[in-house]
Design an enzyme around this catalytic site. Structure first.
Site, PDB file in Angstrom:
ATOM      1  N   ASN A   6       0.857  -1.187   0.000  1.00  7.92           N
ATOM      2  CA  ASN A   6       0.000   0.000   0.000  1.00  7.92           C
ATOM      3  C   ASN A   6       0.897   1.242   0.000  1.00  7.92           C
ATOM      4  O   ASN A   6       1.728   1.414   0.896  1.00  7.92           O
ATOM      5  CB  ASN A   6      -0.909  -0.013   1.236  1.00  7.92           C
ATOM      6  N   HIS A  43      -5.820   3.553  -1.624  1.00  8.58           N
ATOM      7  CA  HIS A  43      -7.160   3.835  -1.100  1.00  8.58           C
ATOM      8  C   HIS A  43      -7.605   5.186  -1.633  1.00  8.58           C
ATOM      9  O   HIS A  43      -7.045   6.222  -1.269  1.00  8.58           O
ATOM     10  CB  HIS A  43      -7.126   3.844   0.434  1.00  8.58           C
ATOM     11  N   GLU A  70      -8.791   0.394  -2.994  1.00  8.41           N
ATOM     12  CA  GLU A  70      -9.720   0.394  -1.873  1.00  8.41           C
ATOM     13  C   GLU A  70     -10.613   1.628  -1.979  1.00  8.41           C
ATOM     14  O   GLU A  70     -10.141   2.713  -2.306  1.00  8.41           O
ATOM     15  CB  GLU A  70      -8.964   0.424  -0.547  1.00  8.41           C
ATOM     16  N   THR A 102      -7.581   6.349  10.217  1.00  8.00           N
ATOM     17  CA  THR A 102      -7.413   5.225   9.302  1.00  8.00           C
ATOM     18  C   THR A 102      -8.647   4.334   9.431  1.00  8.00           C
ATOM     19  O   THR A 102      -9.463   4.536  10.335  1.00  8.00           O
ATOM     20  CB  THR A 102      -6.122   4.444   9.620  1.00  8.00           C
ATOM     21  N   HIS A 215      -4.149  -4.497   7.669  1.00  2.80           N
ATOM     22  CA  HIS A 215      -4.407  -3.365   8.558  1.00  2.80           C
ATOM     23  C   HIS A 215      -3.560  -3.487   9.821  1.00  2.80           C
ATOM     24  O   HIS A 215      -3.701  -4.425  10.594  1.00  2.80           O
ATOM     25  CB  HIS A 215      -5.872  -3.216   8.962  1.00  2.80           C
ATOM     26  N   GLY A 216      -2.664  -2.538   9.977  1.00  3.02           N
ATOM     27  CA  GLY A 216      -1.827  -2.479  11.163  1.00  3.02           C
ATOM     28  C   GLY A 216      -0.692  -3.476  11.189  1.00  3.02           C
ATOM     29  O   GLY A 216       0.002  -3.606  12.205  1.00  3.02           O
ATOM     30  N   GLY A 237       1.230  -1.331   4.358  1.00  3.28           N
ATOM     31  CA  GLY A 237       1.648  -0.036   3.840  1.00  3.28           C
ATOM     32  C   GLY A 237       2.376   0.843   4.828  1.00  3.28           C
ATOM     33  O   GLY A 237       3.559   1.135   4.676  1.00  3.28           O
ATOM     34  N   HIS A 238       1.686   1.255   5.885  1.00  9.11           N
ATOM     35  CA  HIS A 238       2.238   2.275   6.775  1.00  9.11           C
ATOM     36  C   HIS A 238       3.587   1.886   7.360  1.00  9.11           C
ATOM     37  O   HIS A 238       4.518   2.704   7.408  1.00  9.11           O
ATOM     38  CB  HIS A 238       1.247   2.584   7.905  1.00  9.11           C
TER      39      HIS A 238
END
Length: 262
Positions: A6, A43, A70, A102, A215-216, A237-238
């Protein structure tokens, strides 16, 4: 295990200053040239806080990697994506709240209009994935609407793992409800969260649905998910972009790929 990268937060850096760098296409080709990334995830949010329509158009025209977009069920976004000449490899429908930092959880599958949006993408030949909590009812909804892929929300698992095995509980943005729990409580809840992801991934497999997750996820908590054989794809991603700020994007990607592509 497929690795979906991401790149939203590369664009976040650009949008903070409303400037031209970092260039999203440069990030795309750095990812491609590692030969470790299987798809690019972005996203397209209703508020366009990072990815813009122009980014979508550029990526879909040029990308040698599949693009996973997304988005919410917002009518304007649905119409935009359905009208594209160059189609994304899939659209992942996610819940969206403009006040959230988020995505906060999986889709409410009783959401009015969700079925119609799924059909709109299917009618254009676009594969649909649903971003859902690891729950049986959500899987049944996916099957009823001919959705062949889901992405399980791993936020609960990730936050518990971070609280237990990292310094997250001592940081400025510690999650208060987890900060007050004992290590024993955290371990029990983490174990249950992992088991639920494993059970629902297996359930998806027997229903003919491809199970993905995201996610996370980061360099520490991702390892345990590799023990789930029916999980086919991770979208991250993050944490990769955060590490890239310090070590460079190529190295950050390779370090993550080394963990998930063993």
């Amino acid at each position: 295990m497929r690795f979906g990268l991401n790149i939203d937060h590369i664009v976040t850096l650009r949008e903070i200053r409303k400037t031209y760098e970092p260039e999203i296409l440069e990030a795309l080709f750095i990812a491609k040239n590692t030969h470790k990334v299987d798809l690019i995830t972005i996203h397209l949010r209703e508020d366009r806080r990072h990815i813009q329509n122009e980014d979508v158009l550029k990526l879909l025209e040029i990308s040698p990697l599949p693009i996973n977009i997304e988005c919410s069920i917002n009518a304007e976004i649905t119409d935009f994506l359905c009208s594209l000449k160059n189609k994304p490899s899939k659209v992942t429908i996610v819940p969206e709240n403009r006040n959230e930092v988020t995505t906060e959880g999986g889709l409410d599958c009783s959401l009015k209009g969700l079925g119609e949006v799924i059909r709109a993408y299917h009618n254009k030949g676009i594969e649909v994935s649903l971003f859902i909590d690891p729950l049986k009812d959500a899987l049944h909804f996916a099957r009823e609407h001919q959705v062949k892929q889901v992405e399980f929300h791993t936020g609960v698992y990730a936050n518990l793992h971070n609280a237990l095995y990292s310094n997250a509980n001592n940081q400025i943005h510690a999650i208060s409800v987890l900060k007050d729990k004992s290590p024993k409580e955290l371990k029990e809840e983490l174990h249950n969260a992992f088991l639920q992801l494993r059970r629902m991934s297996k359930e998806a497999f027997f229903m003919g649905i491809t199970a993905c997750a995201g996610h996370g996820l980061n360099y520490t908590n991702v390892k345990e998910l590799l023990k789930i054989p029916s999980l086919r794809e991770l979208n991250i991603g993050h944490s990769v972009v955060s590490k890239a700020v310090l070590v460079g994007l190529e190295k950050a990607i390779l370090e993550m790929a080394q963990l998930i592509k063993r």
